[in-house]
Design an enzyme around this catalytic site. Structure first.
Site, PDB file in Angstrom:
ATOM      1  N   ASP A  46     -45.950 -10.229  45.525  1.00 63.90           N
ATOM      2  CA  ASP A  46     -45.082  -9.124  45.930  1.00 63.90           C
ATOM      3  C   ASP A  46     -45.838  -8.139  46.812  1.00 63.90           C
ATOM      4  O   ASP A  46     -46.980  -7.789  46.518  1.00 63.90           O
ATOM      5  CB  ASP A  46     -44.539  -8.380  44.705  1.00 63.90           C
ATOM      6  CG  ASP A  46     -43.745  -7.144  45.122  1.00 63.90           C
ATOM      7  OD1 ASP A  46     -42.651  -7.318  45.682  1.00 63.90           O
ATOM      8  OD2 ASP A  46     -44.245  -6.026  44.916  1.00 63.90           O
ATOM      9  N   TYR A  51     -47.500  -0.244  51.458  1.00 64.80           N
ATOM     10  CA  TYR A  51     -48.819  -0.352  50.834  1.00 64.80           C
ATOM     11  C   TYR A  51     -49.919  -0.326  51.898  1.00 64.80           C
ATOM     12  O   TYR A  51     -50.254  -1.343  52.504  1.00 64.80           O
ATOM     13  CB  TYR A  51     -48.940  -1.635  50.001  1.00 64.80           C
ATOM     14  CG  TYR A  51     -47.898  -1.771  48.906  1.00 64.80           C
ATOM     15  CD1 TYR A  51     -47.276  -0.655  48.343  1.00 64.80           C
ATOM     16  CD2 TYR A  51     -47.538  -3.026  48.425  1.00 64.80           C
ATOM     17  CE1 TYR A  51     -46.334  -0.786  47.338  1.00 64.80           C
ATOM     18  CE2 TYR A  51     -46.593  -3.166  47.414  1.00 64.80           C
ATOM     19  CZ  TYR A  51     -45.985  -2.041  46.881  1.00 64.80           C
ATOM     20  OH  TYR A  51     -45.048  -2.189  45.888  1.00 64.80           O
ATOM     21  N   LYS A  77     -40.656  -5.443  50.913  1.00 62.06           N
ATOM     22  CA  LYS A  77     -39.686  -4.348  50.831  1.00 62.06           C
ATOM     23  C   LYS A  77     -39.182  -3.950  52.220  1.00 62.06           C
ATOM     24  O   LYS A  77     -39.840  -4.230  53.226  1.00 62.06           O
ATOM     25  CB  LYS A  77     -40.323  -3.117  50.170  1.00 62.06           C
ATOM     26  CG  LYS A  77     -41.258  -3.389  48.997  1.00 62.06           C
ATOM     27  CD  LYS A  77     -40.569  -3.835  47.746  1.00 62.06           C
ATOM     28  CE  LYS A  77     -41.475  -3.813  46.529  1.00 62.06           C
ATOM     29  NZ  LYS A  77     -42.823  -4.319  46.656  1.00 62.06           N
ATOM     30  N   GLY A 235     -46.123  -2.540  37.644  1.00 63.64           N
ATOM     31  CA  GLY A 235     -46.882  -1.524  36.910  1.00 63.64           C
ATOM     32  C   GLY A 235     -46.812  -1.674  35.405  1.00 63.64           C
ATOM     33  O   GLY A 235     -46.591  -0.678  34.705  1.00 63.64           O
ATOM     34  N   SER A 239     -49.793   2.330  35.630  1.00 61.59           N
ATOM     35  CA  SER A 239     -50.834   2.855  36.541  1.00 61.59           C
ATOM     36  C   SER A 239     -52.224   2.838  35.907  1.00 61.59           C
ATOM     37  O   SER A 239     -53.108   3.597  36.302  1.00 61.59           O
ATOM     38  CB  SER A 239     -50.508   4.283  37.011  1.00 61.59           C
ATOM     39  OG  SER A 239     -49.341   4.292  37.790  1.00 61.59           O
ATOM     40  N   GLY A 240     -52.399   1.999  34.901  1.00 58.39           N
ATOM     41  CA  GLY A 240     -53.712   1.858  34.266  1.00 58.39           C
ATOM     42  C   GLY A 240     -53.867   2.601  32.959  1.00 58.39           C
ATOM     43  O   GLY A 240     -54.806   2.340  32.203  1.00 58.39           O
ATOM     44  N   LEU A 242     -52.320   2.441  30.146  1.00 61.33           N
ATOM     45  CA  LEU A 242     -52.247   1.616  28.939  1.00 61.33           C
ATOM     46  C   LEU A 242     -53.567   0.913  28.641  1.00 61.33           C
ATOM     47  O   LEU A 242     -53.879   0.649  27.482  1.00 61.33           O
ATOM     48  CB  LEU A 242     -51.127   0.571  29.084  1.00 61.33           C
ATOM     49  CG  LEU A 242     -50.862  -0.288  27.848  1.00 61.33           C
ATOM     50  CD1 LEU A 242     -50.286   0.554  26.713  1.00 61.33           C
ATOM     51  CD2 LEU A 242     -49.933  -1.451  28.171  1.00 61.33           C
TER      52      LEU A 242
END
Length: 337
Positions: A46, A51, A77, A235, A239-240, A242
């Site tokens: 993806d 980006y 996208k 995600g 965004s990290g 977790l």
């Protein structure tokens, strides 16, 4: 054909980090990361023009150039057109994403959800990706986190432009599927309530995760499943946050989020469960979810994600999360825990 028929597996590759998300990634490291994903057997990639102002698509196109095109699936996208002229990167208004891509290319990014811009965006992506077709196109970020009070007018612009263009492209066989790629539940809810057009799938980033899933459960997952559509979860590690990172939703995590992470981790440690495994397997337990696409900027992360997907998690872990109120009572859990 449903999104689950199109996607080649439950684990995909989220290319946002290839756009120099949060840091300046060396070219060799970016190429090696895509190669590691390929060697692991990942065949869904993806991407998005946004980006790094085209950088992620350019890098991925380079890395996949020698691979048989019929063996992998690409989604990208529309909604942002990348120009040749450059701009002051620090002056960009990126809503809540602020400096996320400040290390990307300085090319000017124009928000445009019109029909003409949609066709141009696809054409430009094909060139950057070095391919002759896109499998899935998502309309990018028509939501509050980017446009604030103007988000409904941006959605309306997309409804009249991008949605119709992508509906036509899908029906003509130019793409196989389309939908929204957003960080908020509300645009998906709005699109599902329209009689026309007919989306196939949604990429929902950060809104169906172990740390944040209440609203998605309440508003969209059941509808998506009932209609035979699918959600790609972006995600999945929030965004990290977790997995021990400092960020949640592209910004420094709040004390409340850090406390929730610590409580989940204490239970995970007791049961010998990795936080990555908990995050990926939680998302995939919902029948609306077709795949998860954690982002990776280092080759070693790919093997970690695969191991997390395959780790055996005891049902008692999920039961304890449920009993302590750390997951929504309505959230489907692996093994019907």
């Amino acid at each position: 054909m449903t999104i689950k028929d199109i996607l080649p597996g439950k684990l995909g590759f989220g290319a946002a980090p290839l756009g120099n998300m949060f840091r300046d990634i060396p070219e060799a490291e970016a190429q090696a990361t895509v190669e590691a994903a390929w060697d692991d057997g990942i065949r869904y990639f993806d991407n998005a023009p946004f980006y790094g102002a085209g950088l992620a698509e350019i890098r991925m196109g380079r890395a996949l150039a020698g691979k048989p095109r019929d063996q992998y699936v690409i989604s990208t996208k529309v909604g942002r057109v990348i120009l040749d002229e450059v701009e002051d990167v620090s002056a960009r208004d990126l809503g809540e994403k602020g400096d996320v891509f400040k290390y990307g290319r300085p090319n000017k990014i124009v928000n445009d959800y019109s029909e003409d811009a949609t066709y141009r965006s696809i054409e430009d992506s094909l060139k950057r990706l070095k391919t002759d077709h896109i499998d899935i196109a998502f309309v990018h970020d028509v939501a509050q986190d980017f446009y604030g009070d103007e988000w409904l007018s941006m959605f309306e612009s997309a409804r009249k432009g991008a949605f119709k263009a992508l509906d036509r492209m899908r029906d003509e066989g130019v793409i196989k599927a389309w939908g929204l790629g957003v960080n908020r539940v509300e645009p998906i809810e709005l699109l599902l309530d329209l009689e026309e057009p007919r989306p196939d799938a949604f990429l929902l980033a950060g809104r169906y995760t172990l740390l944040d899933h209440d609203r998605a459960l309440q508003r969209v997952t059941a509808k998506v499943a009932e209609r035979g559509l699918g959600i790609v979860v972006g995600g999945p590690y929030s965004s990290g946050a977790l997995v021990g990172g400092p960020n949640f939703e592209y910004a420094p995590a709040t004390p409340a989020i850090l406390d929730k992470v610590a409580r989940i981790k204490a239970i995970a440690d007791r049961h010998g469960v990795s936080m990555k495994a908990a995050g990926l397997q939680f998302a995939l337990a919902n029948r609306a979810v077709a795949a998860v696409i954690p982002g990776a900027s280092r080759p070693g992360r790919i093997a970690e994600d695969r191991a997390a997907l395959n780790q055996a998690i005891p049902a008692d872990f999920w039961r304890e999360l449920r009993a302590t109120g750390l997951v929504n009572p309505a959230a489907p859990l692996p093994g019907a825990a």
